[in-house]
Design a protein around this motif. Structure first.
Motif, PDB file in Angstrom:
ATOM      1  N   GLU A 222     -73.271  45.342  31.530  1.00  0.00           N
ATOM      2  CA  GLU A 222     -72.511  44.802  32.663  1.00  0.00           C
ATOM      3  C   GLU A 222     -71.006  44.841  32.384  1.00  0.00           C
ATOM      4  OE1 GLU A 222     -76.543  44.047  33.009  1.00  0.00           O
ATOM      5  OE2 GLU A 222     -75.254  43.304  31.372  1.00  0.00           O
ATOM      6  N   LEU A 223     -70.617  44.472  31.177  1.00  0.00           N
ATOM      7  CA  LEU A 223     -69.200  44.474  30.812  1.00  0.00           C
ATOM      8  C   LEU A 223     -68.627  45.888  30.844  1.00  0.00           C
ATOM      9  CD1 LEU A 223     -69.527  41.913  27.910  1.00  0.00           C
ATOM     10  CD2 LEU A 223     -68.181  41.540  29.986  1.00  0.00           C
ATOM     11  N   ALA A 224     -69.452  46.875  30.498  1.00  0.00           N
ATOM     12  CA  ALA A 224     -69.000  48.266  30.501  1.00  0.00           C
ATOM     13  C   ALA A 224     -68.715  48.779  31.904  1.00  0.00           C
ATOM     14  CB  ALA A 224     -70.046  49.147  29.829  1.00  0.00           C
ATOM     15  N   GLN A 225     -69.284  48.120  32.913  1.00  0.00           N
ATOM     16  CA  GLN A 225     -69.069  48.538  34.299  1.00  0.00           C
ATOM     17  C   GLN A 225     -67.800  47.946  34.910  1.00  0.00           C
ATOM     18  OE1 GLN A 225     -72.773  48.415  36.788  1.00  0.00           O
ATOM     19  NE2 GLN A 225     -73.736  47.759  34.883  1.00  0.00           N
ATOM     20  N   LEU A 246     -69.251  40.232  24.789  1.00  0.00           N
ATOM     21  CA  LEU A 246     -67.953  39.929  25.385  1.00  0.00           C
ATOM     22  C   LEU A 246     -66.841  40.121  24.366  1.00  0.00           C
ATOM     23  CD1 LEU A 246     -66.145  38.890  27.656  1.00  0.00           C
ATOM     24  CD2 LEU A 246     -66.713  36.543  26.943  1.00  0.00           C
ATOM     25  N   TYR A 247     -67.048  39.655  23.152  1.00  0.00           N
ATOM     26  CA  TYR A 247     -66.052  39.822  22.094  1.00  0.00           C
ATOM     27  C   TYR A 247     -65.748  41.301  21.870  1.00  0.00           C
ATOM     28  CZ  TYR A 247     -63.935  39.790  17.447  1.00  0.00           C
ATOM     29  OH  TYR A 247     -63.096  39.998  16.390  1.00  0.00           O
ATOM     30  N   GLU A 248     -66.800  42.094  21.777  1.00  0.00           N
ATOM     31  CA  GLU A 248     -66.609  43.533  21.552  1.00  0.00           C
ATOM     32  C   GLU A 248     -65.857  44.173  22.716  1.00  0.00           C
ATOM     33  OE1 GLU A 248     -67.250  45.221  18.837  1.00  0.00           O
ATOM     34  OE2 GLU A 248     -68.060  43.451  17.820  1.00  0.00           O
ATOM     35  N   ALA A 249     -66.197  43.774  23.940  1.00  0.00           N
ATOM     36  CA  ALA A 249     -65.527  44.336  25.116  1.00  0.00           C
ATOM     37  C   ALA A 249     -64.050  43.982  25.139  1.00  0.00           C
ATOM     38  CB  ALA A 249     -66.212  43.836  26.388  1.00  0.00           C
TER      39      ALA A 249
END
Length: 320
Positions: A222-225, A246-249
């Motif tokens: 989801e974060l990648a979108q 989330l941290y990685e994003a």
């Protein structure tokens, strides 16, 4: 003979007095969660439990209280209670919705604004003595007015956030398990499928209640979108967002920032990776924390117990 109830945290005197008029009361007098062994011991003979989200009222507690008739949670969420176990015993479970809607929406929008405009970061910059001149791009943030907000979960609080966003001239999008056509027309908000909302929104606000079915609902995929300039705001429950993803994003600049009022484990550890990032605004679960609203919540939780133990219908039941 008066019914007996157990209160799991020290409450304001006015709330305690309203309960003492009807019941024999025992109360954990500290402003910290009641220890498990104390909770199990003190609830053995009570007919009502007045609890908070920090109290786990599970099957062990419920089975150990054979006279229990009502569990009143001073919160909208109730994932700390085994509702099914209560249902099997014919125990009423109540919560405190409605009274905190506007206050939580205020906090949500304040968190959105603070994250977008780097308010805390700017305050620290000044207080640390780093401000020595004006610079064209110093502490520049993201535009709020005229941007697109995507609200995941158009319940009471989601609607209230949408109304505030409308006042900022924002483009309003929402995703919900079921479409709310009447709200689309009333508020001026457009429905999107989740992937569409994530791709189009400058701000993604998570406003859904927690249940096991939505654990890590917002994760790596989801974060990648989301847009690279997007901001994630979570004032619902921590477990809905995968904090590691989330941290990685955020570190990899897949998204621009995040504002979090809730965490999967609370209180959050000072060593939590998200607390090390300057593009994350973190708060200690204060969504409903105004004096007026917290007193309303406390009184509604008390009134639910009063109603049930006086053979009246609960005001805000969770179960049937």
């Amino acid at each position: 003979m008066k019914s007996s109830i157990y209160i799991t945290r020290r409450l304001p005197d006015s709330i305690v007095e309203s309960l003492e008029a009807y019941f024999e009361i025992k109360m954990w007098e500290e402003d910290t969660p009641v220890p498990r062994e104390v909770l199990l011991r003190e609830t053995q003979n009570v007919e009502g439990i007045y609890c908070l989200l920090t109290d786990t009222i599970d099957e062990e507690v419920i089975k150990g209280a054979p006279n229990l008739k009502v569990i009143s949670n001073m919160a909208v969420g109730f994932n700390n209670i085994d509702v099914e176990a209560a249902e099997q015993r014919g125990i009423v479970v109540t919560n405190t919705p409605g009274v905190l809607t506007e206050t939580t929406a205020d906090l949500t929008f304040a968190l959105l604004m603070s994250t977008a405009r780097r308010i805390l970061e700017a305050s620290d910059y000044l207080r640390n003595g780093d401000w020595d001149t004006w610079s064209p791009m110093l502490l520049t943030g993201q535009e709020v007015h005229g941007s697109t907000i995507g609200i995941i979960g158009l319940g009471r609080i989601g609607e209230a956030v949408a109304r505030r966003a409308k006042g900022f001239g924002m483009n309003l999008l929402y995703y919900n398990r079921t479409r709310k056509i009447e709200k689309e027309e009333e508020i001026g908000i457009q429905y999107r499928e989740l992937n569409e909302l994530l791709a189009e929104s400058d701000f993604v606000c998570v406003m859904i209640p927690y249940s096991p079915s939505v654990h890590h609902f917002i994760g790596k995929d989801e974060l990648a979108q989301m847009k690279t300039n997007a901001i994630l705001i979570n004032t619902s429950r921590g477990g809905i967002v995968d904090e590691e993803a989330l941290y990685e994003a955020l570190v990899n600049k897949q998204i621009w920032g995040a504002g979090l009022d809730v965490f999967e484990e609370e209180p959050v550890s000072l060593h939590h990776p998200l607390l090390s990032l300057s593009n994350v605004v973190t708060l200690p679960h204060i969504g409903s924390a105004s004096v007026k609203t917290r007193l309303k919540m406390a009184q509604l939780a008390a009134d639910n117990i009063i109603h049930v133990l006086n053979d009246k219908s609960p005001l805000t039941p969770v179960n049937s």
